[in-house]
Design a protein around this motif. Structure first.
Motif, PDB file in Angstrom:
ATOM      1  N   UNK A 162      20.147 -35.574  -9.331  1.00 30.96           N
ATOM      2  CA  UNK A 162      21.408 -36.638  -9.279  1.00 30.96           C
ATOM      3  C   UNK A 162      21.218 -38.263  -7.594  1.00 30.96           C
ATOM      4  N   UNK A 163      20.992 -37.249  -6.868  1.00 28.26           N
ATOM      5  CA  UNK A 163      20.785 -38.296  -5.149  1.00 28.26           C
ATOM      6  C   UNK A 163      19.230 -38.808  -5.528  1.00 28.26           C
ATOM      7  N   UNK A 164      17.832 -37.554  -5.502  1.00 24.62           N
ATOM      8  CA  UNK A 164      16.999 -37.853  -5.005  1.00 24.62           C
ATOM      9  C   UNK A 164      15.673 -37.025  -5.879  1.00 24.62           C
ATOM     10  N   UNK A 165      15.980 -37.679  -7.287  1.00 22.55           N
ATOM     11  CA  UNK A 165      15.295 -37.565  -8.704  1.00 22.55           C
ATOM     12  C   UNK A 165      13.764 -37.446  -7.572  1.00 22.55           C
ATOM     13  N   UNK A 166      13.344 -38.964  -6.706  1.00 23.31           N
ATOM     14  CA  UNK A 166      11.863 -38.402  -6.423  1.00 23.31           C
ATOM     15  C   UNK A 166      11.593 -37.737  -5.779  1.00 23.31           C
ATOM     16  N   UNK A 167      12.788 -37.064  -5.537  1.00 25.33           N
ATOM     17  CA  UNK A 167      12.285 -35.242  -4.497  1.00 25.33           C
ATOM     18  C   UNK A 167      11.554 -34.529  -5.707  1.00 25.33           C
ATOM     19  N   UNK A 168      12.618 -34.688  -7.026  1.00 28.48           N
ATOM     20  CA  UNK A 168      12.207 -33.171  -7.720  1.00 28.48           C
ATOM     21  C   UNK A 168      10.587 -33.439  -8.554  1.00 28.48           C
ATOM     22  N   UNK A 169      10.491 -35.081  -7.928  1.00 29.81           N
ATOM     23  CA  UNK A 169       8.916 -35.467  -9.256  1.00 29.81           C
ATOM     24  C   UNK A 169       7.914 -35.092  -9.078  1.00 29.81           C
ATOM     25  N   UNK A 170       7.535 -34.633  -7.551  1.00 32.59           N
ATOM     26  CA  UNK A 170       6.472 -34.328  -7.402  1.00 32.59           C
ATOM     27  C   UNK A 170       6.148 -32.906  -6.866  1.00 32.59           C
ATOM     28  N   UNK A 171       7.356 -31.783  -7.833  1.00 33.45           N
ATOM     29  CA  UNK A 171       7.454 -30.694  -7.778  1.00 33.45           C
ATOM     30  C   UNK A 171       7.925 -29.969  -8.711  1.00 33.45           C
ATOM     31  N   UNK A 172       6.688 -28.602  -8.690  1.00 30.42           N
ATOM     32  CA  UNK A 172       6.743 -27.331 -10.182  1.00 30.42           C
ATOM     33  C   UNK A 172       7.714 -26.618  -9.982  1.00 30.42           C
ATOM     34  N   UNK A 173       9.112 -27.295 -11.152  1.00 32.27           N
ATOM     35  CA  UNK A 173      10.346 -25.569 -10.606  1.00 32.27           C
ATOM     36  C   UNK A 173       9.745 -24.426 -11.722  1.00 32.27           C
ATOM     37  N   UNK A 174      10.167 -23.198 -11.370  1.00 32.09           N
ATOM     38  CA  UNK A 174       9.946 -22.351 -12.107  1.00 32.09           C
ATOM     39  C   UNK A 174      10.811 -22.265 -13.658  1.00 32.09           C
ATOM     40  N   UNK A 175      10.867 -20.789 -14.269  1.00 34.86           N
ATOM     41  CA  UNK A 175      11.954 -20.622 -15.259  1.00 34.86           C
ATOM     42  C   UNK A 175      13.171 -20.766 -15.172  1.00 34.86           C
ATOM     43  N   UNK A 176      13.159 -20.161 -13.947  1.00 37.68           N
ATOM     44  CA  UNK A 176      14.787 -20.034 -13.288  1.00 37.68           C
ATOM     45  C   UNK A 176      15.298 -21.155 -12.850  1.00 37.68           C
ATOM     46  N   UNK A 177      14.532 -22.097 -12.314  1.00 40.67           N
ATOM     47  CA  UNK A 177      14.673 -22.854 -11.251  1.00 40.67           C
ATOM     48  C   UNK A 177      14.764 -23.733 -12.200  1.00 40.67           C
ATOM     49  N   UNK A 178      14.262 -24.306 -13.545  1.00 42.30           N
ATOM     50  CA  UNK A 178      14.745 -25.088 -14.649  1.00 42.30           C
ATOM     51  C   UNK A 178      15.760 -25.542 -15.280  1.00 42.30           C
ATOM     52  N   UNK A 179      15.954 -23.129 -15.723  1.00 39.83           N
ATOM     53  CA  UNK A 179      17.058 -22.979 -16.298  1.00 39.83           C
ATOM     54  C   UNK A 179      18.494 -23.774 -15.672  1.00 39.83           C
TER      55      UNK A 179
END
Ligand SMILES: NC[C@H]1CCC[C@@H](CNc2ccc(C(N)=O)cn2)C1
Length: 253
Positions: free
Chosen positions: A225-242
């Protein structure tokens, strides 16, 4: 005063030593200093000036407003700081022209046995001093302060938190937002209800696994919500993605 071998030594070159010394009087940094995890010393170039007026600045070559900090007093103050401890020191100039301070750079500072922070005032420091003595320039953000002291205090605080033993619970540094690369989850403490606002059930369930999951989901969601840029450069694992997908679905519901 020579440093105890394994303590981090922090020296600050500043015309306002009392200002900078405040950072080691309170809280986490204060306790770290008390316990000898860090040693903080300030060095005033006025004490190393050539004349009895203790002049540290002079008019700029090329004209223009304001004054420029002279090389010699700063150079001597840095030499005095270096001589106070046999270990080599990294000299860091705080300036809007510097590389942006972020948690990765903070972690590198925390790993340094010795750092000498150089704080400018006036219109700036004579370039010849910077060329001769400075290893790295750091900025705490894109704005101009009246001096580098507050920027140095920010760096000192952020780095000291990462010195082993400085925080109560080791993990709280590791769990810090930005340490995880995510923003922080919400925090709650007593009372259970305050002005009709309660505490999320899961946090009072005693189910630590569910609490950890809830916290991760909140951290992921708030970052989205607040800092989507921090997610852009990051691989989420399956659990985090869910968990993030759940958060987004609930957010849009
Ligand atoms: N020409 C302005 C410049 C001259 C030399 C002294 C600095 C001190 N001020 C600072 C230092 C650092 C930062 C930052 N963002 O980290 C902002 N401000 C200001």
């Amino acid at each position: 005063m020579t440093g105890t071998p394994n303590s981090r030594r922090i020296d600050v070159i500043t015309v306002f030593p009392e200002m900078v010394e405040q950072v080691a009087r309170f809280g986490v940094v204060g306790r770290a200093a008390e316990r000898g995890l860090i040693e903080l010393s300030a060095w005033n170039p006025r004490d190393y000036a050539e004349d009895r007026h203790a002049t540290v600045d002079d008019r700029p070559y090329g004209g223009g407003p304001g004054m420029v900090m002279k090389v010699a007093p700063l150079h001597r103050a840095i030499q005095a700081a270096r001589a106070a401890d046999p270990r080599p020191a990294r000299v860091i100039h705080l300036s809007p022209q510097g590389a942006r301070l972020d948690q990765d750079r903070v972690a590198r500072l925390a790993a340094c046995e010795r750092v000498i922070y150089l704080c400018g005032r006036y219109e700036g420091i004579d370039e010849r001093l910077l060329e001769a003595e400075v290893d790295e320039e750091l900025s705490i953000g894109d704005y101009v302060l009246s001096g580098g002291e507050l920027a140095a205090m920010v760096a000192i605080d952020a780095a000291t938190r990462l010195v082993p033993g400085a925080l109560g619970h080791e993990d709280s540094a590791a769990e810090d937002s930005f340490a995880t690369g995510l923003l922080d989850h919400p925090h709650y403490t007593r009372p259970e209800v305050y002005e009709r606002r309660g505490v999320p059930e899961v946090l009072r369930s005693g189910d630590h696994g569910a609490v950890d999951t809830w916290r991760l989901k909140q951290a992921l969601g708030r970052t989205w919500l607040r800092r989507p840029d921090l997610l852009a450069g990051r691989e989420l694992d399956e659990r985090q993605r869910r968990l993030l997908d759940e958060f987004i679905a609930e957010h849009r519901a």
